[in-house]
Design a protein around this motif. Structure first.
Motif, PDB file in Angstrom:
ATOM      1  N   SER A   3      40.362  14.121  62.121  1.00  0.00           N
ATOM      2  CA  SER A   3      41.406  14.546  63.057  1.00  0.00           C
ATOM      3  C   SER A   3      40.969  14.433  64.515  1.00  0.00           C
ATOM      4  N   LYS A   4      39.665  14.498  64.793  1.00  0.00           N
ATOM      5  CA  LYS A   4      39.194  14.411  66.180  1.00  0.00           C
ATOM      6  C   LYS A   4      39.616  13.085  66.827  1.00  0.00           C
ATOM      7  N   GLU A   5      39.643  12.024  66.024  1.00  0.00           N
ATOM      8  CA  GLU A   5      40.064  10.714  66.527  1.00  0.00           C
ATOM      9  C   GLU A   5      41.495  10.774  67.046  1.00  0.00           C
ATOM     10  N   PHE A   6      42.402  11.389  66.270  1.00  0.00           N
ATOM     11  CA  PHE A   6      43.811  11.430  66.648  1.00  0.00           C
ATOM     12  C   PHE A   6      44.054  12.433  67.779  1.00  0.00           C
ATOM     13  N   ILE A   7      43.283  13.509  67.795  1.00  0.00           N
ATOM     14  CA  ILE A   7      43.366  14.466  68.908  1.00  0.00           C
ATOM     15  C   ILE A   7      43.002  13.775  70.220  1.00  0.00           C
ATOM     16  N   THR A   8      41.937  12.972  70.193  1.00  0.00           N
ATOM     17  CA  THR A   8      41.508  12.239  71.394  1.00  0.00           C
ATOM     18  C   THR A   8      42.577  11.258  71.846  1.00  0.00           C
ATOM     19  N   ARG A   9      43.188  10.559  70.902  1.00  0.00           N
ATOM     20  CA  ARG A   9      44.222   9.578  71.252  1.00  0.00           C
ATOM     21  C   ARG A   9      45.403  10.260  71.933  1.00  0.00           C
ATOM     22  N   ARG A  10      45.827  11.404  71.396  1.00  0.00           N
ATOM     23  CA  ARG A  10      46.962  12.116  71.996  1.00  0.00           C
ATOM     24  C   ARG A  10      46.591  12.634  73.384  1.00  0.00           C
ATOM     25  N   LYS A  11      45.356  13.070  73.543  1.00  0.00           N
ATOM     26  CA  LYS A  11      44.901  13.533  74.861  1.00  0.00           C
ATOM     27  C   LYS A  11      44.948  12.377  75.865  1.00  0.00           C
ATOM     28  N   LEU A  44      48.930   7.914  66.767  1.00  0.00           N
ATOM     29  CA  LEU A  44      48.856   9.228  67.395  1.00  0.00           C
ATOM     30  C   LEU A  44      48.701  10.378  66.403  1.00  0.00           C
ATOM     31  N   SER A  45      49.004  10.129  65.138  1.00  0.00           N
ATOM     32  CA  SER A  45      49.012  11.246  64.180  1.00  0.00           C
ATOM     33  C   SER A  45      48.108  11.055  62.961  1.00  0.00           C
ATOM     34  N   GLY A  46      47.856   9.804  62.577  1.00  0.00           N
ATOM     35  CA  GLY A  46      47.109   9.556  61.350  1.00  0.00           C
ATOM     36  C   GLY A  46      47.944   9.716  60.101  1.00  0.00           C
ATOM     37  N   GLY A  51      60.088   8.303  58.059  1.00  0.00           N
ATOM     38  CA  GLY A  51      61.133   9.237  58.465  1.00  0.00           C
ATOM     39  C   GLY A  51      60.653  10.528  59.096  1.00  0.00           C
ATOM     40  N   GLU A  52      59.444  10.569  59.639  1.00  0.00           N
ATOM     41  CA  GLU A  52      58.939  11.791  60.262  1.00  0.00           C
ATOM     42  C   GLU A  52      58.861  11.611  61.783  1.00  0.00           C
ATOM     43  N   ILE A  53      58.587  12.700  62.505  1.00  0.00           N
ATOM     44  CA  ILE A  53      58.725  12.676  63.968  1.00  0.00           C
ATOM     45  C   ILE A  53      57.561  13.415  64.617  1.00  0.00           C
ATOM     46  N   LEU A  54      57.033  12.807  65.672  1.00  0.00           N
ATOM     47  CA  LEU A  54      55.977  13.418  66.476  1.00  0.00           C
ATOM     48  C   LEU A  54      56.548  13.763  67.844  1.00  0.00           C
ATOM     49  N   LEU A  55      56.215  14.941  68.358  1.00  0.00           N
ATOM     50  CA  LEU A  55      56.694  15.386  69.658  1.00  0.00           C
ATOM     51  C   LEU A  55      55.521  15.910  70.477  1.00  0.00           C
ATOM     52  N   LEU A  56      55.328  15.358  71.668  1.00  0.00           N
ATOM     53  CA  LEU A  56      54.289  15.793  72.594  1.00  0.00           C
ATOM     54  C   LEU A  56      54.963  16.329  73.847  1.00  0.00           C
ATOM     55  N   PHE A  57      54.670  17.587  74.203  1.00  0.00           N
ATOM     56  CA  PHE A  57      55.325  18.263  75.321  1.00  0.00           C
ATOM     57  C   PHE A  57      54.286  18.605  76.381  1.00  0.00           C
ATOM     58  N   LYS A  58      54.515  18.113  77.612  1.00  0.00           N
ATOM     59  CA  LYS A  58      53.591  18.365  78.718  1.00  0.00           C
ATOM     60  C   LYS A  58      54.291  19.226  79.768  1.00  0.00           C
ATOM     61  N   LYS A  59      53.766  20.423  79.970  1.00  0.00           N
ATOM     62  CA  LYS A  59      54.348  21.362  80.933  1.00  0.00           C
ATOM     63  C   LYS A  59      53.221  22.077  81.656  1.00  0.00           C
ATOM     64  N   ASN A  60      53.234  22.018  82.978  1.00  0.00           N
ATOM     65  CA  ASN A  60      52.174  22.642  83.783  1.00  0.00           C
ATOM     66  C   ASN A  60      50.796  22.174  83.340  1.00  0.00           C
ATOM     67  N   GLN A  61      50.708  20.859  83.057  1.00  0.00           N
ATOM     68  CA  GLN A  61      49.447  20.217  82.655  1.00  0.00           C
ATOM     69  C   GLN A  61      48.901  20.757  81.327  1.00  0.00           C
ATOM     70  N   LYS A  62      49.768  21.373  80.545  1.00  0.00           N
ATOM     71  CA  LYS A  62      49.375  21.875  79.222  1.00  0.00           C
ATOM     72  C   LYS A  62      50.113  21.078  78.155  1.00  0.00           C
ATOM     73  N   LEU A  63      49.399  20.691  77.101  1.00  0.00           N
ATOM     74  CA  LEU A  63      49.983  19.894  76.019  1.00  0.00           C
ATOM     75  C   LEU A  63      50.318  20.776  74.821  1.00  0.00           C
ATOM     76  N   THR A  64      51.556  20.670  74.369  1.00  0.00           N
ATOM     77  CA  THR A  64      51.976  21.310  73.118  1.00  0.00           C
ATOM     78  C   THR A  64      52.411  20.203  72.173  1.00  0.00           C
ATOM     79  N   GLU A  65      51.951  20.263  70.937  1.00  0.00           N
ATOM     80  CA  GLU A  65      52.194  19.184  69.971  1.00  0.00           C
ATOM     81  C   GLU A  65      52.941  19.713  68.751  1.00  0.00           C
ATOM     82  N   TYR A  66      53.886  18.927  68.291  1.00  0.00           N
ATOM     83  CA  TYR A  66      54.619  19.243  67.072  1.00  0.00           C
ATOM     84  C   TYR A  66      54.692  17.991  66.213  1.00  0.00           C
ATOM     85  N   ILE A  67      54.722  18.187  64.901  1.00  0.00           N
ATOM     86  CA  ILE A  67      55.057  17.094  63.996  1.00  0.00           C
ATOM     87  C   ILE A  67      56.020  17.636  62.956  1.00  0.00           C
TER      88      ILE A  67
END
Length: 409
Positions: A3-11, A44-46, A51-67
């Motif tokens: 998972s560290k690989e995909f975390i780095t990619r999303r970052k 981005l997810s591995g 039919g699935e969905i990835l959502l990356l939310f950037k607010k005040n330089q903070k990342l929130t992730e949903y799948i």
């Protein structure tokens, strides 16, 4: 990959996103073949689920992730297999906000009032297609939220995918190693037969050694067919004295190999075939010497064109440099990764990029089509041929074929 690989990619993608933005990536390919899943979604997810969905939310330089994933469906499980559980998705992706698809729109519309931008992955396979799922969605978002600006996520994803991580390089090396097994199976069994019959030895070998499929449809082009760049009928008779050009690659853990080799059907190159083959091989060496950070693929192609012009004039095939285009009519390099022609930035090469080196000469009037292709890692000081162990010289090819004939006796 862990998972560290995909975390780095999303970052890495997060760092390129505007603040007050959300990126949405669909895995939207409707296919029973999991290897056909949308590549950016996997990157981005591995996760390899349709039919699935990835959502990356950037607010005040903070990342929130949903799948957002499919719930367990007993009927579907019996027919196509059990979908990944919430815990398995968390473990694979490193995303802890894993929700079912029924919660997707509610979550999105809770976030949108805080957003100025929505990034969508506009990467249609065919520009003539009807509106994609992303484009239909973008229209609905703008209609309901007129302050939102839609942005194309593709340039951001191209930027991060251009440079391969150590883990990606290892996956591509494995795909190359499996491809080598398939090529050796071809050489062990080569002789006059149908193109598809010889191709079948490659198919069996790569599946036996763990390939998840093919990086692209195999080209098995003998005689004059070798002068057609994307020949795929693979149904002609290979005759003694012909050359057969193979452009092929195994697919492993979503990553591609892309290799071309040209072999004599009867086991021996004629003097003319050898002459042209050695020119192509020499051209490839010129590109190897020139490939390094800061050089463009266009410049590599110019180096090859100049070399071909000199050599083809030397043997009397052409009189002027511009005539090279009659016998060489494609580029020498493209990026390789999750796709055979991988998503990338078209900028000067950087350390960590993986490209093809594939010179060719196609002399239709002599039934000679020759392409030699290797997969090349750009390093800090030059390049490394990742497929250097795959048989390539005239002497190696003829000796291997002779050994195969002995085994078949």
């Amino acid at each position: 990959m862990n998972s560290k690989e995909f975390i780095t990619r999303r970052k890495n993608v997060f760092d390129l996103m505007e603040d007050d933005s959300v990126m949405i990536v669909f895995s939207n390919l409707k296919s029973e073949k999991k290897t056909e899943i949308q590549r950016n979604f996997y990157y981005l997810s591995g996760i390899i689920e349709e039919g699935e969905i990835l959502l990356l939310f950037k607010k005040n330089q903070k990342l929130t992730e949903y799948i957002f994933i499919h719930p367990y469906d007993e009927f579907k499980a019996k027919w196509v297999g059990i979908p990944l559980s919430l815990e398995k998705v968390k473990l694979t992706s490193g995303i802890f906000a894993v929700q079912y698809l029924s919660e997707w729109e509610q979550t999105l519309y809770r976030i949108l009032p805080e957003c100025k931008y929505v990034y969508l992955d506009f990467n249609r396979q065919n520009p003539q297609d009807v509106l994609s799922e992303e484009e239909h969605f973008a229209k609905r978002v703008v209609e309901k939220n007129p302050w939102i600006q839609i942005k194309n996520a593709n340039p951001l994803l191209a930027k991060v995918r251009t440079i391969k991580s150590p883990a990606e390089i290892e996956e591509i090396k494995k795909a190359i190693d499996i491809t080598q097994k398939g090529i050796e199976a071809i050489l062990t069994n080569i002789g006059p037969m149908k193109e598809y019959q010889l191709e079948s030895y490659f198919d069996q070998a790569i599946k036996y050694h763990g390939a998840s499929g093919y990086a692209f449809p195999t080209i098995a082009a003998s005689g004059k067919n070798g002068c057609c760049l994307h020949y795929q009928d693979n149904n002609s008779d290979m005759m003694a004295g012909d050359l057969v050009l193979f452009d092929l690659g195994a697919h492993y853990n979503m990553y591609c190999a892309d290799i071309s080799r040209t072999f004599p059907v009867s086991g021996k190159f004629s003097l003319r075939q050898k002459e042209i083959y050695e020119i192509v091989l020499g051209g490839q060496e010129e590109v190897f010497k020139a490939a390094k950070p800061g050089v463009t693929t266009r410049e590599l192609n110019q180096i090859l064109l100049q070399y071909f012009a000199k050599e083809l004039k030397r043997i009397g095939l052409i009189q002027e440099d511009k005539e090279v285009s009659k016998y060489y009519y494609h580029g020498v390099s493209h990026h390789i990764g999750l796709e055979c022609h991988d998503l990338c930035e078209y900028i000067p090469l950087q350390a960590g990029s993986i490209i093809s080196n594939e010179p060719g000469l196609y002399i239709a009037e002599e039934n000679i089509g020759i392409r030699i292709e290797d997969d090349v890692l750009i390093t800090e000081t030059g390049c490394e041929n990742l497929s250097k162990n795959i048989i390539k010289t005239v002497e190696e090819i003829e000796a291997f074929i002779a050994k195969g004939k002995e085994k078949r006796k």
